[in-house]
Motif scaffolding. Structure first.
Motif, PDB file in Angstrom:
ATOM      1  N   SER A 156       0.826  -1.215   0.000  1.00 19.11           N
ATOM      2  CA  SER A 156       0.000   0.000   0.000  1.00 19.11           C
ATOM      3  C   SER A 156       0.860   1.265   0.000  1.00 19.11           C
ATOM      4  CB  SER A 156      -0.952   0.008   1.196  1.00 19.11           C
ATOM      5  OG  SER A 156      -0.225  -0.047   2.411  1.00 19.11           O
ATOM      6  N   LYS A 159       2.355   1.540  -3.490  1.00 16.96           N
ATOM      7  CA  LYS A 159       1.280   1.943  -4.408  1.00 16.96           C
ATOM      8  C   LYS A 159       1.031   3.447  -4.322  1.00 16.96           C
ATOM      9  CE  LYS A 159      -3.707   1.180  -5.169  1.00 16.96           C
ATOM     10  NZ  LYS A 159      -3.668   0.901  -6.635  1.00 16.96           N
ATOM     11  N   GLU A 163       1.620   6.065  -7.469  1.00 21.58           N
ATOM     12  CA  GLU A 163       0.457   6.696  -8.096  1.00 21.58           C
ATOM     13  C   GLU A 163       0.432   8.210  -7.930  1.00 21.58           C
ATOM     14  OE1 GLU A 163      -3.060   4.651  -6.818  1.00 21.58           O
ATOM     15  OE2 GLU A 163      -2.444   2.753  -7.743  1.00 21.58           O
ATOM     16  N   LYS A 170      -2.452   2.910 -12.331  1.00 20.57           N
ATOM     17  CA  LYS A 170      -2.776   2.296 -11.048  1.00 20.57           C
ATOM     18  C   LYS A 170      -1.895   1.070 -10.838  1.00 20.57           C
ATOM     19  CE  LYS A 170      -6.140   5.213 -10.374  1.00 20.57           C
ATOM     20  NZ  LYS A 170      -5.973   6.306  -9.375  1.00 20.57           N
ATOM     21  N   LEU A 171      -1.188   1.049  -9.713  1.00 21.72           N
ATOM     22  CA  LEU A 171      -0.368  -0.113  -9.381  1.00 21.72           C
ATOM     23  C   LEU A 171      -1.271  -1.179  -8.776  1.00 21.72           C
ATOM     24  CD1 LEU A 171       2.460  -1.410  -9.119  1.00 21.72           C
ATOM     25  CD2 LEU A 171       2.640  -0.343  -6.855  1.00 21.72           C
ATOM     26  N   LYS A 173      -0.364  -4.681  -8.463  1.00 23.35           N
ATOM     27  CA  LYS A 173       0.359  -5.692  -7.686  1.00 23.35           C
ATOM     28  C   LYS A 173       1.849  -5.583  -7.973  1.00 23.35           C
ATOM     29  CE  LYS A 173      -0.032  -9.524 -11.005  1.00 23.35           C
ATOM     30  NZ  LYS A 173      -0.380 -10.958 -11.170  1.00 23.35           N
ATOM     31  N   PHE A 190       0.926  -2.536 -13.510  1.00 23.19           N
ATOM     32  CA  PHE A 190       0.020  -1.386 -13.523  1.00 23.19           C
ATOM     33  C   PHE A 190      -1.089  -1.573 -14.561  1.00 23.19           C
ATOM     34  CE2 PHE A 190       4.120   0.202 -12.150  1.00 23.19           C
ATOM     35  CZ  PHE A 190       3.870   1.257 -11.284  1.00 23.19           C
TER      36      PHE A 190
END
Length: 402
Positions: A156, A159, A163, A170-171, A173, A190
């Motif tokens: 998180s 991410k 971003e 959008k990341l 994983k 992404f």
């Protein structure tokens, strides 16, 4: 300003570099013309046709080209109508293809006709991602494992850092993260909207790595560690996918196979098994297909895609089955990086070609992707039919490839 002949003399003597011409001219077009004349003198040739173009080269120089001397021209044709039954593309489309290979568009056209007569191609996007995988060096294997665990436990935070750099990326994983000795290879995955997104994910990954290095003491060896895998054939991309992962299928009644392709479902199935599956396996190929690259390449050149990604689009598997006497035929393309905004799609000719399919601009990449997959299906189907019927050599001879 320096006179043209003086600039060319300095270029020929090695006293000036090509990119320095712009400093001594009043416009980029003047610099372009001088650069081309220098190349003509250096190579003792004439570039009459290279010098003719309608592109806005001033705009192209901002993001698409360096040291320009003109443009090239590739014959452009269309195949169709191609009937698509997709989630984003529904209806009949003409597909622009830039190629100098005689018989290619005629072959795709025959596939389009066969698909239309069979009710259309069912097409779906089953995956959508763009990847960047840096290579990180740790102090020891113990430290490498600690970095791997930190990545897995702090997604998180990474991410959020990634971003911040983009409105559209959008990341989703970071997986897998592979340790080889003291080296760590995390694969950042992404989504990138209507952009192909390679630059976008590179910048976003770099931002995430700044956080990673601060927290773990890791040393970044390279922002790309070839585990992405970008612009190269790869078993990882064949399995995991990259860009758009696409599947297109059609069920063709026996009588249409016989009428349009001049062969039988059983013959197409056997050729596919012997050629695309067994033949590819004994060759160690990662493309279990006949000619995906032909169609991917021609559409990419027409629509301003990154031509280096043709090698990724060549990956994929063709399947064929005889079902109740009819032919089921499908293509699966796991790795097709495409865009309808940005990059080469800014060029005027690319925009016009995308507009033929109503696939230029924001919100259109899904539509373009499904049409592209349908075109690959058409080309693959036609070639397999020609091989099953023994028509391939004749077609090439008649259409200028003898």
């Amino acid at each position: 300003m320096v006179e043209k002949d003086e600039i060319i003399k300095k270029l020929l003597n090695g006293d000036m570099k090509l990119h320095e011409i712009d400093k001594h001219t009043e416009s980029v077009i003047e610099a372009l013309d001088i650069r081309r004349e220098f190349v003509e003198r250096f190579a003792n040739t004439s570039m009459e046709h290279v010098s003719k173009y309608s592109l806005n080269m001033e705009e192209a120089m901002k993001r698409n080209i360096e040291n320009p001397i003109g443009t090239i021209q590739i014959p452009l044709g269309v195949a169709g109508p191609l009937k698509i039954l997709g989630e984003h593309a529904e209806g009949e489309f003409y597909v622009p293809l830039a190629t100098s290979e005689g018989a290619l568009i005629a072959s795709i056209n025959r596939g389009c006709s066969t698909i239309k007569a069979s009710g259309g191609a069912n097409v779906r996007i089953v995956g959508d991602k763009m990847t960047r995988a840096p290579v990180i060096k740790a102090e020891s294997v113990t430290h490498a494992v600690e970095i791997k665990k930190w990545i897995e436990s702090n997604f998180s935070e990474l991410k959020k850092a990634a971003e911040v750099t983009t409105r559209h990326g959008k990341l989703v994983k970071i997986d897998p993260t592979v340790v080889v000795g003291k080296y760590v290879y995390p694969r950042f995955v992404f989504t990138t909207g209507d952009s192909m997104g390679m630059n976008m994910v590179t910048i976003a990954t770099e931002a995430a790595l700044n956080l990673l290095t601060h927290k773990t003491g890791a040393h970044i060896i390279a922002l790309s560690g070839n585990f992405c895998v970008d612009k190269k054939p790869s078993a990882l991309n064949l399995i995991e996918g990259r860009g758009k992962t696409l599947v297109a299928e059609v069920k063709i009644p026996r009588e249409i196979v016989e009428k349009k392709l001049k062969t039988t479902p059983e013959a197409v199935v056997e050729v596919n098994t012997a050629k695309n599956l067994i033949g590819s396996a004994i060759a160690g190929s990662m493309g279990f297909n006949a000619q995906y690259a032909n169609i991917i390449g021609a559409v990419f050149l027409a629509t301003g895609q990154d031509e280096a990604h043709i090698v990724e689009g060549s990956l994929g598997i063709t399947t064929a089955e005889a079902v109740d006497g009819d032919l089921y035929f499908s293509v699966t393309l796991p790795d097709v990086p495409v865009a309808t905004i940005g990059g080469g799609t800014r060029l005027e000719t690319a925009r016009e070609c995308l507009e033929i399919m109503d696939a230029h601009g924001s919100g259109k990449v899904g539509k373009f992707s499904e049409i592209l997959a349908g075109a690959v299906l058409a080309g693959e189907l036609s070639l397999m039919g020609a091989l099953a019927a023994g028509h391939l050599a004749r077609a090439h001879k008649e259409l200028g490839r003898g």
